[in-house]
Design an enzyme around this catalytic site. Structure first.
Site, PDB file in Angstrom:
ATOM      1  N   LYS A 216     -33.563   5.491   8.055  1.00 55.17           N
ATOM      2  CA  LYS A 216     -32.352   5.413   8.305  1.00 55.17           C
ATOM      3  C   LYS A 216     -31.696   4.399   7.180  1.00 55.17           C
ATOM      4  O   LYS A 216     -32.355   3.753   6.328  1.00 55.17           O
ATOM      5  CB  LYS A 216     -32.223   4.644   9.728  1.00 55.17           C
ATOM      6  CG  LYS A 216     -32.928   5.490  10.749  1.00 55.17           C
ATOM      7  CD  LYS A 216     -32.069   6.843  11.105  1.00 55.17           C
ATOM      8  CE  LYS A 216     -32.823   7.997  11.804  1.00 55.17           C
ATOM      9  NZ  LYS A 216     -33.326   7.832  12.970  1.00 55.17           N
TER      10      LYS A 216
HETATM   11  C1  PLP Z   1     -33.865   8.684  14.428  1.00 53.89           C
HETATM   12  C2  PLP Z   1     -32.992   8.876  15.713  1.00 53.89           C
HETATM   13  C3  PLP Z   1     -33.425   8.563  16.896  1.00 53.89           C
HETATM   14  C4  PLP Z   1     -34.517   7.608  17.288  1.00 53.89           C
HETATM   15  O1  PLP Z   1     -34.675   6.463  16.466  1.00 53.89           O
HETATM   16  P1  PLP Z   1     -35.961   5.414  16.632  1.00 53.89           P
HETATM   17  O2  PLP Z   1     -35.477   4.258  16.075  1.00 53.89           O
HETATM   18  O3  PLP Z   1     -37.006   6.157  15.611  1.00 53.89           O
HETATM   19  O4  PLP Z   1     -36.256   5.453  18.141  1.00 53.89           O
HETATM   20  C5  PLP Z   1     -32.595   8.752  17.669  1.00 53.89           C
HETATM   21  N1  PLP Z   1     -31.724   9.398  17.754  1.00 53.89           N
HETATM   22  C6  PLP Z   1     -31.183  10.262  16.656  1.00 53.89           C
HETATM   23  C7  PLP Z   1     -30.125  11.009  16.314  1.00 53.89           C
HETATM   24  C8  PLP Z   1     -32.023  10.027  15.578  1.00 53.89           C
HETATM   25  O5  PLP Z   1     -31.781  10.266  14.022  1.00 53.89           O
END
Ligand code: PLP
Length: 390
Positions: A185
């Site tokens: 991210k």
């Molecule tokens: C990455 C992601 C998540 C989950 O995030 P985590 O921190 O790994 O739980 C949820 N929603 C979307 C749209 C994502 O891309």
């Protein structure tokens, strides 16, 4: 020609400051939720101008905790998008509610407010909007619907740091907004997440996210803390550690610089692919600021015979990382079989899925890397005409 080195899709961008802060944290007597986590919550809330922030170990944890804190459960329906990662929908199943999908807008691939309204029933309790790829969903329309039908509006902002809608930061309001600090991210703590929103809501969410215990563990073990605690809810174990927060503090300070680099890459991609009719480019509506977590390019079948799978294979052969965001929820066997979905039930999401590819996008991309990606995509999609039938 020797194979070129592998160009990763979205590697983390960890600096010496992050490493030093993690090391320093490990040398203290407090490595799990403690002072660094509190500091990260404060600085994150300040950055977004949010009324409050709760650090957790993932965005999934944030969404799950938000639903539980709202008291959503069996018999309830929650409307969300098919164009998301499964976590957004899995948490609705986990609280025992029913996920109801509403198709997306063709340009942004965000949930379509008109489809949301058509999906509202007397059982609907909440809407989870996902700011797809970092482009804010149409919050004015969604807020109006939430008010009209007395629904909670939860935002999955896993892609949307930092983003703005009508000048306001995503996560700056009183409703629950969940961020992700997963390794790929825009800001990472390896694993991690943050829930922003109203401070009273977050007080209860904090309790639910940590065993349903009436006091924080770190207060219990701190000097002068009491051994007493009470379990008032069968809660989760979703707290962030100070080791993760040590990473987050410095990632947050570098976020503006990361975003500047992302925007430069985006400008180059948009100019290069915009010159060719084979491509449908991602958009940025005039009233939003896009976080550009993903660069999702779509092929236009009316202008090229090259398929998304050809493009994926061609990039893999050239040692370039790429991905697809997302396989729509209704195509996954669990959801397809439980709710009897067909691919065409959500035609906009399905059509986009068949022609989309996410290209490398991260602050470590050099000019020559960006040109390499562009050259590869143009080379693979160079007009290929099928021989005319005799
Ligand atoms: C990455 C992601 C998540 C989950 O995030 P985590 O921190 O790994 O739980 C949820 N929603 C979307 C749209 C994502 O891309």
């Amino acid at each position: 020609m020797p194979a070129q080195e592998y160009l990763p899709f979205s590697p983390p961008c960890i600096g010496e400051d992050e490493i030093a802060e993690v090391t320093a944290t490990l040398r203290t007597d407090w490595i799990t939720t403690g002072p660094k986590t509190k500091q990260f919550e404060r600085e994150f809330a300040d950055y977004l101008d949010a009324p409050g922030a709760l650090a957790l170990n993932s965005c999934t944890a944030g969404l799950h905790t938000a639903l539980a804190t709202l008291g959503i459960g069996p018999g309830d329906e929650v409307i969300t998008t098919p164009m998301t990662f499964a976590a957004t929908v899995n948490v609705i199943e986990q609280v025992g509610a029913r996920p109801v999908l509403a198709d997306v807008e063709p340009d942004t691939l965000n949930i379509d407010p008109a489809r949301v309204e058509a999906a509202v029933t007397p059982r609907t309790r909440a809407v989870i909007a996902v700011h797809y790829a970092g482009h804010p969903a149409e919050l004015d329309a969604l807020r109006a619907l939430a008010a009209r039908y007395s629904l909670a509006l939860i935002e999955d902002a896993a892609h949307a740091i930092p983003a703005r809608y009508q000048g306001h930061t995503i996560g700056g309001g009183a409703n629950p907004v969940a961020f992700s600090f997963y390794a790929t991210k825009n800001l990472t703590t390896a694993e991690g997440g943050m829930l922003t929103g109203d401070p009273d809501f977050l007080d209860r969410a904090r309790m639910i996210s940590l065993h349903g215990m009436s006091r924080d563990a770190w207060k219990r073990y701190d000097k002068g803390g009491s051994w007493r605690y009470e379990i008032v809810y069968p809660g989760f174990k979703y707290n962030m550690t100070d080791v993760q927060a040590a990473l987050g503090l410095w990632q947050l300070r570098r976020l503006a610089e990361f975003q500047q680099r992302r925007r430069a890459v985006i400008a180059r991609y948009q100019a290069a692919f915009g010159a060719h009719e084979e491509f449908q480019l991602p958009v940025e509506r005039a009233h939003v600021e896009h976080a550009w977590h993903l660069y999702v390019l779509r092929l236009r079948p009316e202008a090229t015979d090259v398929t998304r799978d050809d493009l994926m294979a061609g990039l893999a052969a050239r040692n370039i990382g790429a991905s697809v965001h997302f396989i729509p929820i209704h195509l996954h066997p669990y959801y397809r079989d439980k709710y009897g979905y067909a691919p065409e039930d959500f035609p906009v999401a399905y059509d986009a899925f068949t022609r989309m590819i996410s290209l490398p996008l991260h602050p470590r991309l050099r000019e020559e890397d960006v040109e390499r990606v562009i050259d590869a995509v143009l080379d693979i999609t160079a007009p290929v005409r099928l021989p005319k039938a005799a």
